[in-house]
Design a protein around this motif. Structure first.
Motif, mmCIF file in Angstrom:
data_model
loop_
_atom_site.group_PDB
_atom_site.id
_atom_site.type_symbol
_atom_site.label_atom_id
_atom_site.label_comp_id
_atom_site.label_asym_id
_atom_site.label_seq_id
_atom_site.Cartn_x
_atom_site.Cartn_y
_atom_site.Cartn_z
ATOM 1 N N UNK A 93 30.521 47.650 41.467
ATOM 2 C CA UNK A 93 29.937 46.716 40.494
ATOM 3 C C UNK A 93 30.547 46.970 39.122
ATOM 4 N N UNK A 94 30.716 48.261 38.771
ATOM 5 C CA UNK A 94 31.320 48.601 37.483
ATOM 6 C C UNK A 94 32.748 48.079 37.409
ATOM 7 N N UNK A 97 34.074 45.682 39.092
ATOM 8 C CA UNK A 97 34.052 44.215 38.984
ATOM 9 C C UNK A 97 33.748 43.799 37.568
ATOM 10 N N UNK A 98 32.762 44.439 36.985
ATOM 11 C CA UNK A 98 32.349 44.068 35.636
ATOM 12 C C UNK A 98 33.503 44.246 34.650
ATOM 13 N N UNK A 99 34.186 45.449 34.783
ATOM 14 C CA UNK A 99 35.268 45.731 33.841
ATOM 15 C C UNK A 99 36.440 44.804 34.068
ATOM 16 N N UNK A 100 36.768 44.588 35.366
ATOM 17 C CA UNK A 100 37.972 43.795 35.624
ATOM 18 C C UNK A 100 37.756 42.319 35.436
ATOM 19 N N UNK A 101 36.518 41.910 35.226
ATOM 20 C CA UNK A 101 36.261 40.475 35.052
ATOM 21 C C UNK A 101 36.980 39.973 33.810
ATOM 22 N N UNK A 102 36.946 40.839 32.835
ATOM 23 C CA UNK A 102 37.521 40.404 31.569
ATOM 24 C C UNK A 102 39.066 40.450 31.616
ATOM 25 N N UNK A 103 39.595 41.404 32.439
ATOM 26 C CA UNK A 103 41.056 41.581 32.415
ATOM 27 C C UNK A 103 41.744 40.862 33.563
ATOM 28 N N UNK A 104 41.528 41.355 34.838
ATOM 29 C CA UNK A 104 42.335 40.825 35.958
ATOM 30 C C UNK A 104 41.577 39.865 36.863
ATOM 31 N N UNK A 121 39.402 40.709 39.163
ATOM 32 C CA UNK A 121 39.202 41.261 40.511
ATOM 33 C C UNK A 121 37.698 41.229 40.791
ATOM 34 N N UNK A 122 37.339 40.592 41.880
ATOM 35 C CA UNK A 122 35.896 40.464 42.139
ATOM 36 C C UNK A 122 35.551 41.126 43.467
ATOM 37 N N UNK A 123 34.666 42.089 43.363
ATOM 38 C CA UNK A 123 34.211 42.719 44.607
ATOM 39 C C UNK A 123 32.851 42.176 45.025
ATOM 40 N N UNK A 124 32.550 41.017 44.541
ATOM 41 C CA UNK A 124 31.177 40.491 44.804
ATOM 42 C C UNK A 124 30.856 40.377 46.288
#
Lengths: 580, 197
Positions: free
Chosen positions: B46-47, B49-56, B58-61
């Protein structure tokens, strides 16, 4: 005191109270008990049941419970004895009596509320007036005192003379009155007989309370059939009572319920044959051992058995079929059995073979007629030498409930043995000419085991067992009654004596080997159609004549109990009495 | 695979429908560990995903969703396990009374034993409150009796029995009586009287 409003004064009265049920040891009282139990279930009545075989048992049961119980219900016992004298109860004890034995004791009828009879005065015949039997004794003394007060002025001598005369007059009058009273009571109580069955009266109560159903009706039917089979009531009485019960049967028929054979209970009113247990036996045995056919066709003799085969041939029944059990005969033969017998009844002197009775059907296999159940219960109650009376009582209660079919089956088997034994006893009696005429009556004595032991030293064990089974059975009231009727009919059919149908029969059987007592029963002659029996009175008088201490314990006074060693003296006294 | 051990737990309970098997502490701790592991993995992803949402982006949802479903499944199974055991315990209380037989007690966890004693005292308090004169023991007849009075037959020679209203009753062998249910039940249980249907 008579209680006619059974609903309020008996049923509602007993709500919530603690009662003791004293039940006599016979089929009618067991049926009445079951009906009473099922209607008392709805009221919070705590009861205890005691089985009573005679006056002694009644006293003992009363003694055991009189400290805690105030209300007693007596079924088929106690109506003919003076309850207050015999039991000496507490003043607030109340006895409700429903009894088929008659004549009811006068003290019970005129009791002031302690003894309550659960029937109406119309069922007691020829009850004498109260004035004739009871008298206020204080009348005499108070008369004397008044005289003293009034006549102070008169001279002493004149007064004394007058008093003396009056005293003598009063004493004479009193003696006359007592003499008349003695005659009235003697005439009232000389005949013993039976009135309406207690179970029928209980069924009427259930009907009044709207709590009747087919089970209770069947119990009433069984009790009525018992009275008929043992000739305790006349034919006309039976027909009337059966007619009433038939009305109930038609009322309780439920067309929709009856359609489901597996669970329904059907009672039908049909014509039936006076053959013992023929539905559960083979035709040949049933015809041979039943009292009615055996006596009419003299089936104990060789010629008689040939006649039996003739009858079977006439009916179209092959011998092989007639020796199989009834259920496994051909369907056609089974259906025609009734009609073929009816058609041939005239030729073989078998009129009155048909009588109307009731048949019970439940489930697919169970079809019993009322007389079957009567014989089965008789077998349970009176032919188990090892069991105590209470256990037999319980088995009999089980047998009536439809859940215990094996009890019923076993009882029917035993009833067959009883019928065979009766037949064989009669056959032996006739062959060995043991039925002896004593001028104005006929008698037959059943020998005890001891006699057999003396005669057959080699086969001691064998005859011992056979003898003991026979005499044990025959020492019971109803089996002895059946045997007596069988013997009398057999004797009359074999005898060339024109007076034979007018002779009563007295039969004696050993009762208790350790005490050395035997039971004596007298039955009225065949020509007398009414079953009223005055032999009880004859027994009492004979016993008085020989200064014998009466041992009799039975509620039905035609049974008597004496020591075996005094038997010959007793019979001599009876002969002398009858000759008078 | 996720949820397998939970399935084993439920199967064990199913195998012993009306009785209590021993409290399966090891299996429960294994499931506990599995849940903890899933939760930690989920948190990491979740972390990320949260961090990479802004950059790449990448979604592990989806993975998160699967792990979440597994966690919920495990928890549901554990809850069902505990709930069914407690239900069984309550039935035992109604049938056997407030004293636990030792073989049953051996199969319970401490928490369950505590629950049982508290449930028992709560029930007693309630039963004492209803009915007059000391309360009614509801556990005597689980089905309502058809009649107040029953017919009994005495099987052995017992002697005098004192009824609740003071009067005495003589119990001889083979005698029959018709008595209130409350008076006879004790004796029926002892085998002195026999209920006649």
């Amino acid at each position: 005191m008579y209680v006619e409003d059974l609903k309020n004064e008996f049923y509602e009265f007993l709500t919530g109270k603690r009662i003791l049920l004293l039940v006599h040891y016979d089929i009618d009282s067991i049926c009445a008990l079951k009906i009473l139990q099922s209607i008392l279930k709805h009221k919070e009545v705590r009861y205890t049941l005691c089985v009573v075989r005679g006056v002694e048992d009644l006293k003992r049961s009363h003694q055991e419970h009189c400290a805690d119980v105030k209300y007693f219900v007596l079924i088929n016992c106690g109506g003919t004895v003076n309850l207050v004298d015999v039991l000496e109860p507490a003043d607030d004890a109340v006895f409700f009596v429903i009894d088929a034995h008659r004549p009811t004791h006068l003290d019970n009828i005129f009791s002031d509320g302690q003894v309550r009879l659960l029937w109406g005065p119309n069922e007691d015949a020829e009850v004498p007036e109260f004035q004739a039997v009871y008298r206020d004794d204080s009348d005499d003394e108070s008369g004397g005192e008044d005289e003293d007060e009034e006549n102070e002025g008169e001279g002493r001598a004149a007064k004394k003379r007058r008093l003396d005369e009056e005293a003598i007059m009063r004493r004479r009058e009193r003696r006359l009155w007592e003499q008349r009273r003695f005659d009235i009571i003697a005439e009232y109580s000389q005949y013993t007989y039976y009135a309406k069955a207690s179970a029928v009266a209980m069924y009427k109560l259930a009907w009044l309370l709207n709590k009747d159903d087919k089970d209770l009706l069947w119990l009433a039917i069984v009790a009525l059939t018992e009275q008929f089979l043992f000739s305790k009531i006349e034919n006309t009485q039976y027909v009337l009572a059966a007619g009433e019960l038939q009305a109930h049967t038609t009322r309780l028929k439920n067309r929709s319920n009856d359609a489901d054979v597996a669970t329904s209970l059907k009672i039908s009113f049909e014509k039936d044959l006076k053959l013992v247990l023929y539905r559960h036996w083979c035709v040949e045995s049933s015809l041979k051992y039943s009292m009615f056919t055996a006596c009419k066709m003299k089936l104990w003799s060789h010629r008689g058995s040939k006649k039996l085969y003739e009858l079977l041939a006439d009916m179209g029944l092959p011998v092989a079929q007639s020796q199989q059990s009834f259920e496994s005969m051909d369907l056609q033969l089974r259906k025609e059995f009734h009609e073929s017998l009816e058609k041939l009844s005239e030729k073989y002197n078998l009129e009155d073979l048909i009588f109307t009775s009731f048949v019970l059907q439940f489930g697919y296999r169970n079809k019993y007629c009322a007389s079957d159940i009567v014989y089965a219960m008789l077998a349970i109650l009176e032919s188990s030498p090892r069991d105590k009376p209470e256990e037999c009582f319980n088995s009999a209660l089980d047998c009536l409930s439809r859940r215990h079919k094996e009890t019923l089956q076993k009882a029917i088997e035993r009833a067959k043995t009883i019928t065979k034994t009766l037949f064989k006893t009669v056959q032996a009696a006739i062959d060995m000419k043991q039925i002896i005429t004593a001028g104005s009556f006929v008698y037959y004595i059943i020998q005890e085991v001891r006699e057999y032991e003396i005669n057959n030293n080699n086969n001691e064990t064998k005859t011992d067992f056979q003898g003991s089974l026979d005499w044990y059975m025959l020492s019971n009231q109803h089996i002895l009654l059946l045997l007596a009727q069988f013997i009398l009919r057999a004797y009359v059919s074999m005898s060339k004596n024109k007076k034979a149908p007018d002779l009563p029969l007295i039969i004696s059987a050993p009762k208790n080997l350790e005490l050395g007592t035997c039971i004596v029963l007298g039955i009225p002659p065949l020509r007398q159609l009414s079953p009223k029996n005055n032999l009880g009175r004859a027994f009492e008088e004979a016993a008085e004549n020989i200064n014998y201490d009466v041992l009799s314990d039975y509620f039905d006074t035609s049974y008597f109990e004496i020591f075996t060693k005094d038997r010959t003296r007793f019979f001599d006294a009876l002969t002398a009495l009858f000759d008078k | 695979m996720f949820g397998e051990k939970a399935y084993l737990l439920i199967k064990e309970l199913d195998r012993n429908r009306d009785s209590l098997p021993p409290y399966n502490t090891e299996l429960l701790s294994e499931i506990h560990n599995e849940v903890k592991q899933l939760v930690t993995e989920n948190q990491e992803d979740a972390n990320v995903s949260e961090q990479s949402r802004l950059v790449e982006n990448v979604s592990y949802v989806p993975t998160l969703k699967i792990r979440h479903a597994a966690i919920k499944r495990n928890i549901r199974c554990i809850l069902a396990y505990h709930y069914n055991r407690l239900k069984c315990l309550k039935t035992i209380r109604w049938q056997f009374g407030s004293i636990l037989p030792p073989e049953v007690k051996a199969n319970l966890s401490q928490a369950e034993i505590d629950f049982f004693s508290k449930y028992s005292s709560s029930l007693m308090q309630y039963m004492r409150g209803i009915g007059d004169d000391g309360g009614v023991n509801l556990a005597v007849n689980l089905k309502p009796p058809k009649s107040l009075y029953i017919e009994v037959r005495c099987v052995v020679d017992y002697g005098q029995l004192e009824l609740s209203d003071g009067s005495a009753l003589l119990l001889k062998k083979n005698s029959r009586h018709h008595l209130p249910r409350t008076e006879c039940e004790e004796l029926i249980r002892q085998g002195v009287l026999e209920h006649v249907v």
